[in-house]
Design an enzyme around this catalytic site. Structure first.
Site, PDB file in Angstrom:
ATOM      1  N   SER A 274      -6.222  73.575  15.893  1.00 12.34           N
ATOM      2  CA  SER A 274      -5.816  73.040  17.202  1.00 12.34           C
ATOM      3  C   SER A 274      -5.603  71.544  17.050  1.00 12.34           C
ATOM      4  CB  SER A 274      -6.924  73.285  18.236  1.00 12.34           C
ATOM      5  OG  SER A 274      -7.983  72.348  18.061  1.00 12.34           O
ATOM      6  N   ASP A 275      -5.064  70.899  18.054  1.00 12.13           N
ATOM      7  CA  ASP A 275      -5.098  69.448  18.060  1.00 12.13           C
ATOM      8  C   ASP A 275      -6.447  69.024  18.657  1.00 12.13           C
ATOM      9  OD1 ASP A 275      -4.513  66.805  17.694  1.00 12.13           O
ATOM     10  OD2 ASP A 275      -2.494  66.904  18.525  1.00 12.13           O
TER      11      ASP A 275
END
Ligand code: BGC
Length: 734
Positions: A274-275
């Site tokens: 994910s970011d």
């Protein structure tokens, strides 16, 4: 001379000590890895499994107990070898001894700082771009980093978005080649690469970072996905899901793009991270009421690793127990993480040799690469009456602008405790190369690197008046580049437009060095400068490179990877736009124009001048009829009309005149950067597969249609040398 220098440099560039490229195991070796993963998975508890999906940023106090409990898969932004070794030891003490992975945003270099990625793209030189990533990786790997959150593959048509500095510009063909080269370079240097941010992050509404994006499927496939395919071609080990919502669905929960396209159709078998906290941010997006729901949605969609949020660690075990998340999905995510850890050798890699780290940093070949990339990144945008290179009769130069003495480079996480490398600032670099008998005077003119206020305005004017030539270094400082630096204005910030006007009013010839990480709207500035050079934040060697170009020992060859607007209101402005029913025509008010601004860009995509004078001519196609399964063969000649050796990038654009959908006015399909001695003529041949001349429909389906085309050859998207050809076959979409 230039050629022999280039030969020497490339000999240096390719002599690398101790490179440890990542190799992708195949056959029995790959099968053995899967068997080891099977064995580990059988032993792992659900807590240990979600631990492998839990990535942490550098904390204030290292959670060593959590590492020993197998609850952390790795860290990012830890760059101290002693800390990395300490954490590695703790991981070895965990029940299963699975090694940690260490990530870093090694975006534009590590200790040797390279020109910003957009500047690298401006070289149009994939071999050099690969070198920049290689040396960045080589240095970062030496401190114990294993993985970089780069390259950014986000295409963008909007320079208001500050992160264009990290990408390769507006064109899918160029961006695909650049992303492939950067991924190759990082992985050859020993770091696993990350193709980020998947996908659409580069098209935020209003250019405002993190904002929603709306991209129709045809454009998504034709423009925004190709750079990610470049990363796939280079076998990137990881992808990063983006922050933004795409057409209403946050990329971090976008099952169709993550599971169906990336992991399904493309067969990506590494992991998706994910970011930063983007899983919990699904609540802010309004598609999850709780963190548990956010974790569930991201996992179901295909995000394997949770960056910093710890939502997977905290909530996935219960989601599995409650039957809302199948264990098979967790196992698949863990398998992907372990696969990458095995593939990049973490299970067998020794601890960092702390005593030896310094010997890897800022080595002569890394510096030579940084110099060469910086040289080719600088774009000569304008050069009225050949003001540049600086002529022999210039005896006094006034350098104006506080960036002349300022040394900050865009460096995301910094090189840890290692001292920064001191190289010449721009003023020093110019002084060194201006030659004996030339006096270089300096005035800051403004209070800070972004020109928020004047500083001794009159002093700057007086300095200009006293000189034969004014070099104004104006633009955006390094804090105006990168994440969260969106701008609503794109001219020179603060008082700098006025300062430049003051300098022009002296009547002295003015060279503007426009600094920053994006094409600025130089419509007003351009009227106040006879010559303009684009200097992307240039890194360790870039100031020397700029001085070499000013004084003429190096011939500029950078080419714009994005269109330069005249004013911000033209944005988004890009070369590969569709035709309209009312094509732009200043003589026709009811056509696609502005009433208060020209509709054309200030400098088109692909633009960049040279001190040489090139002519592209004699464009031919081998056959005017090209079968749908055939190859378009384009031949063209280039002559260096000047006596001076130089590099030029010949660009090939096509346009389909009639098709089932409206097609762009031009699309870049091929390019080649060549170096020609004075007077030299070269014939170039480009082969473009007919199958690469198609487009996607609104279902994301690709097809190539027969019909009439045009092909252009030239030195920018405004090339006017054109010849027709046809794709022939039954006119059915394939
Ligand atoms: C950025 C990513 C970066 C991550 C970790 C985020 O804010 O969007 O590009 O890799 O932080 O530093």
């Amino acid at each position: 001379m230039l050629r022999s220098l280039a030969v020497c440099l490339s000999a240096l560039l390719f002599t690398s000590a101790m490179a440890e490229p990542l190799k992708r195991p195949a056959g029995a070796e790959a099968a053995a890895i899967e068997a080891r993963i099977d064995a580990l998975l059988k032993k792992m508890t659900i807590e240990e499994k979600v631990g492998q999906l839990n990535l942490r940023s550098r904390p204030h106090n290292f959670p060593v107990d959590q590492v020993r409990a197998g609850k952390i898969t790795g860290f990012f932004n830890v760059v101290e070898p002693s800390e990395i070794n300490m954490l590695r030891r703790a991981a070895r003490e965990s029940r299963l001894g699975i090694p940690l992975i260490f990530g870093l945003d090694a975006v534009g270099g590590y200790r040797t700082s390279f020109v910003l990625p957009i500047g690298q793209a401006a070289t149009w030189n994939p071999a050099l771009i690969e070198q920049a990533a290689y040396w960045t990786s080589y240095e970062a790997r030496a401190v114990g980093v294993n993985w970089t959150f780069a390259p950014m593959a986000d295409l963008s048509r909007d320079p208001r978005w500050g992160r264009v500095s990290e990408g390769a510009g507006e064109d899918p063909h160029l961006a695909q080649i650049v992303t492939e080269a950067r991924t190759n370079g990082y992985q050859r240097g020993g770091l696993a690469a990350t193709a980020k941010h998947y996908v659409g992050y580069g098209a935020p509404d209003g250019g405002r970072d993190y904002n929603s994006t709306y991209i129709p499927p045809s454009l998504l496939h034709d423009l925004y996905l190709p750079p990610f395919k470049g990363a796939m071609a280079a076998k990137t080990e990881t992808f990063m899901a983006a922050f933004n919502a795409l057409n209403g669905m946050p990329a971090t929960a976008h099952k169709q793009l993550l599971r169906d396209v990336l992991k399904g159709q493309w067969g990506f078998d590494g992991f998706v991270v994910s970011d930063f906290n983007s899983i919990r941010e699904l609540k802010e997006h309004g598609i999850a009421a709780t963190d548990a729901e956010a974790a569930r949605k991201a996992m179901l969609a295909g995000v394997d690793v949770d960056m910093e949020g710890q939502a997977y660690l905290m909530y996935l075990p219960d989601e599995v127990k409650a039957g809302r998340v199948p264990m098979a999905l967790i196992d698949d995510a863990v398998r992907r993480v372990l696969r990458v850890k095995f593939r990049i050798g973490l299970f067998s890699r020794p601890d960092v040799d702390e005593a030896n780290v310094a010997s890897f940093m800022v080595t002569p070949p890394a510096r030579a690469a940084a110099r060469e990339v910086a040289r080719e990144s600088i774009i000569l945008l304008k050069n009225e009456q050949n003001l540049l290179p600086i002529r022999a009769d210039v005896k006094r130069i006034a350098v104006i602008g506080s960036q002349a003495t300022y040394m900050n480079d865009f460096n995301w996480t910094g090189p840890g405790n290692l001292a920064p490398t001191r190289t010449d600032n721009l003023l020093e670099a110019i002084r060194k190369r201006a030659g004996g008998g030339v006096e270089v005077v300096y005035a800051e003119g403004m209070s800070d690197e972004n020109g928020l206020a004047f500083k001794d305005r009159q002093g700057a004017i007086d300095a200009a008046k006293s000189a034969d030539l004014v070099i104004a270094i104006l633009g955006e400082g390094s804090n105006g580049v990168g994440e969260a630096t969106s701008r609503a204005k794109l001219d020179l910030p603060g008082i700098q437009e006025d300062l430049l006007a003051d300098l022009a009013a002296t009547g002295k010839p003015v060279v503007l060095i426009a600094t920053g990480g994006r094409p600025l709207a130089l419509g007003r500035a351009e009227k106040n400068a006879q010559a303009i050079l684009q200097l992307w934040h240039p890194g360790t060697e870039g100031r020397a490179a700029m001085a070499e170009i000013l004084t003429g020992s190096v011939n500029p060859s950078g080419k714009a990877p994005m269109t330069y607007p005249r004013s911000v209101g033209q944005v988004p402005i890009y070369y590969n736009q569709l035709r309209t029913g009312r094509p732009s025509n200043v003589k026709e008010p009811y056509s696609s124009i502005y009433i208060d601004e020209d509709y054309t860009p200030l400098y088109p995509f692909g633009w960049g001048l040279s001190y040489s004078d090139f002519k592209v001519y004699d464009l031919r196609v081998a056959s005017e009829d090209v079968a749908l399964d055939g190859t378009l063969v384009v031949k063209v000649k280039i002559r260096n009309k000047s006596g001076r050796a130089g590099k030029e990038t010949v660009q090939i654009y096509t346009r389909q005149l009639v098709a089932s959908r409206s097609r762009p006015m031009r699309e870049l399909k091929a390019f080649e950067k060549v170096e020609l001695a004075g007077g030299e003529v070269r014939e170039l041949t480009f082969r473009i597969k007919a199958q690469d001349l198609g487009f996607h429909d609104d279902d994301g389906k690709y097809g190539v249609e027969a019909g009439p085309f045009q092909v252009w050859a030239g030195t920018s998207a405004a090339a006017d040398l054109m010849t027709p050809f046809r794709l022939v076959d039954a006119g059915k979409r394939k």
